[in-house]
Design an enzyme around this catalytic site. Structure first.
Site, PDB file in Angstrom:
ATOM      1  N   ASN A 242       0.831  -1.210   0.000  1.00  0.00           N
ATOM      2  CA  ASN A 242       0.000   0.000   0.000  1.00  0.00           C
ATOM      3  C   ASN A 242       0.864   1.257   0.000  1.00  0.00           C
ATOM      4  OD1 ASN A 242       0.759  -0.754   2.726  1.00  0.00           O
ATOM      5  ND2 ASN A 242      -0.728   0.699   3.512  1.00  0.00           N
TER       6      ASN A 242
ATOM      7  N   GLU B  73       0.245   5.765   0.363  1.00  0.00           N
ATOM      8  CA  GLU B  73      -0.640   6.904   0.573  1.00  0.00           C
ATOM      9  C   GLU B  73       0.152   8.178   0.312  1.00  0.00           C
ATOM     10  OE1 GLU B  73      -2.257   4.154   4.225  1.00  0.00           O
ATOM     11  OE2 GLU B  73      -1.068   5.971   4.621  1.00  0.00           O
TER      12      GLU B  73
ATOM     13  N   HIS C  80      -4.068   0.177  -2.634  1.00  0.00           N
ATOM     14  CA  HIS C  80      -4.063  -0.938  -1.696  1.00  0.00           C
ATOM     15  C   HIS C  80      -3.025  -1.978  -2.132  1.00  0.00           C
ATOM     16  CE1 HIS C  80      -8.177   0.039   0.178  1.00  0.00           C
ATOM     17  NE2 HIS C  80      -7.897   1.018  -0.677  1.00  0.00           N
TER      18      HIS C  80
ATOM     19  N   GLU D 222      -3.161  -5.201  -2.485  1.00  0.00           N
ATOM     20  CA  GLU D 222      -3.635  -6.162  -3.478  1.00  0.00           C
ATOM     21  C   GLU D 222      -3.649  -5.538  -4.869  1.00  0.00           C
ATOM     22  OE1 GLU D 222      -5.951  -7.126   0.376  1.00  0.00           O
ATOM     23  OE2 GLU D 222      -4.965  -5.412  -0.554  1.00  0.00           O
TER      24      GLU D 222
ATOM     25  N   CYS E 166      -9.927  -5.777   2.214  1.00  0.00           N
ATOM     26  CA  CYS E 166     -11.101  -4.937   2.457  1.00  0.00           C
ATOM     27  C   CYS E 166     -12.097  -5.105   1.308  1.00  0.00           C
ATOM     28  CB  CYS E 166     -10.684  -3.472   2.591  1.00  0.00           C
ATOM     29  SG  CYS E 166     -10.081  -2.740   1.051  1.00  0.00           S
TER      30      CYS E 166
ATOM     31  N   CYS F 156     -10.855  -4.024  -2.124  1.00  0.00           N
ATOM     32  CA  CYS F 156      -9.937  -4.959  -2.791  1.00  0.00           C
ATOM     33  C   CYS F 156     -10.662  -6.207  -3.265  1.00  0.00           C
ATOM     34  CB  CYS F 156      -8.792  -5.331  -1.859  1.00  0.00           C
ATOM     35  SG  CYS F 156      -7.654  -3.959  -1.583  1.00  0.00           S
TER      36      CYS F 156
END
Length: 296
Positions: free
Chosen positions: A88, A90, A101, A103, A128, A131
């Protein structure tokens, strides 16, 4: 060995760590081919699933979670036998929709390397909903095996019952299917040529806005990202975010960025220009080169 792996390598069993260290050189970006994987299985005396779960700290070391400080690593195993790590990231101080993310990072890593089918996804935390929906867009996505620490493997269908996906919108060639859109553009600029080619390989069945971003660094290397749409729209992965994820996997910094090109189709129902400029300005004071091309 790259510095970012120093802490994670200590979490691995010693035989595996010793065998893995030579692979973690300056060029390592999370790709281990089928032969290397087999060798690691033999040296470690682990099952393949045990090995992949053990490698998750290495995948998580690729992360750049500047807001959450929550490191997620994922590994996508392709039908070819190769594995592709992702993590991940950000953007500091920026809206959360910029987030990629783990994945998504791993899947896009495999896709950019020409893989057409993923059979297993290994991740250190349960996927989540975002994903799960993204994975469902893939070729045979609902049948992909999800592996989590301490749990029995389950197909995506277990995590996403009553799924909504490409077939519900009459899309017969899901994400990762082999396809190529031809565009009309005359250029002798290698970066633009690469961006056009990558746009032709993008996935945009819902808007027809086939698009790609290519980032050039100051040493002349390039890192691309393609647009990957989703039947649920919001889990779509922007080409700029995919390109940044690619950049980060290769251990490059935003300060290395020298030039950025966005190519998108004139036949698209939307434009990614504003979203791409917004993301770019969050990481580098570089002007976006935006080119609209006509399908052949």
């Amino acid at each position: 060995m790259q510095n970012r792996f120093i802490d994670s390598i200590t979490q691995l069993p010693k035989p595996l760590a010793t065998a893995l260290i030579p692979l973690l050189n300056d060029d390592f970006c999370g790709h281990i081919d089928a032969n290397q994987l087999t060798e690691l299985v033999n040296i470690s005396q682990m099952t393949e699933e045990e090995l992949l779960l053990s490698l998750l700290p290495i995948a998580a070391a690729l992360a750049k979670p500047s807001i959450s400080e929550f490191y997620v690593g994922a590994i996508a195993k392709a039908e070819s036998g190769d594995i592709y790590m992702g993590a991940n990231f950000e953007l500091s101080s920026e809206a959360l929709f910029h987030t990629v993310h783990a994945e998504q990072s791993a899947i896009s890593h495999a896709w950019l390397n020409g893989e057409q089918k993923i059979i297993d996804i290994v991740v250190n935390f349960s996927p989540c909903g975002h994903c799960r929906q993204f994975i469902n867009e893939l070729v045979s996505g609902i049948d992909i095996n999800i592996h989590l620490p301490g749990q029995q493997p389950q197909q995506l269908a277990h995590y996403l019952p009553y799924a909504f996906g490409p077939k519900d919108l009459q899309v017969t060639k899901p994400l990762l299917s082999k396809s190529h859109i031809e565009f009309s553009l005359q250029s002798d600029d290698p970066m633009i040529i690469e961006a056009v080619d990558q746009a032709g390989l993008s996935y945009a069945p819902y808007t027809q806005n086939y698009a790609a971003v290519v980032i050039e660094t100051k040493d002349g290397k390039t890192y691309c990202g393609r647009y990957a749409e989703n039947a649920a729209f919001n889990p779509s992965m922007m080409p700029m975010q995919m390109a940044l994820s690619n950049l980060i996997r290769h251990n490059r910094d935003y300060s290395d960025i020298n030039r950025v090109v966005l190519i998108e189709s004139s036949a698209g129902k939307i434009s990614l220009a504003n979203a791409t400029m917004d993301t770019l300005q969050a990481v580098a004071a570089i002007e976006l080169e935006h080119i609209v091309v006509d399908p052949s």
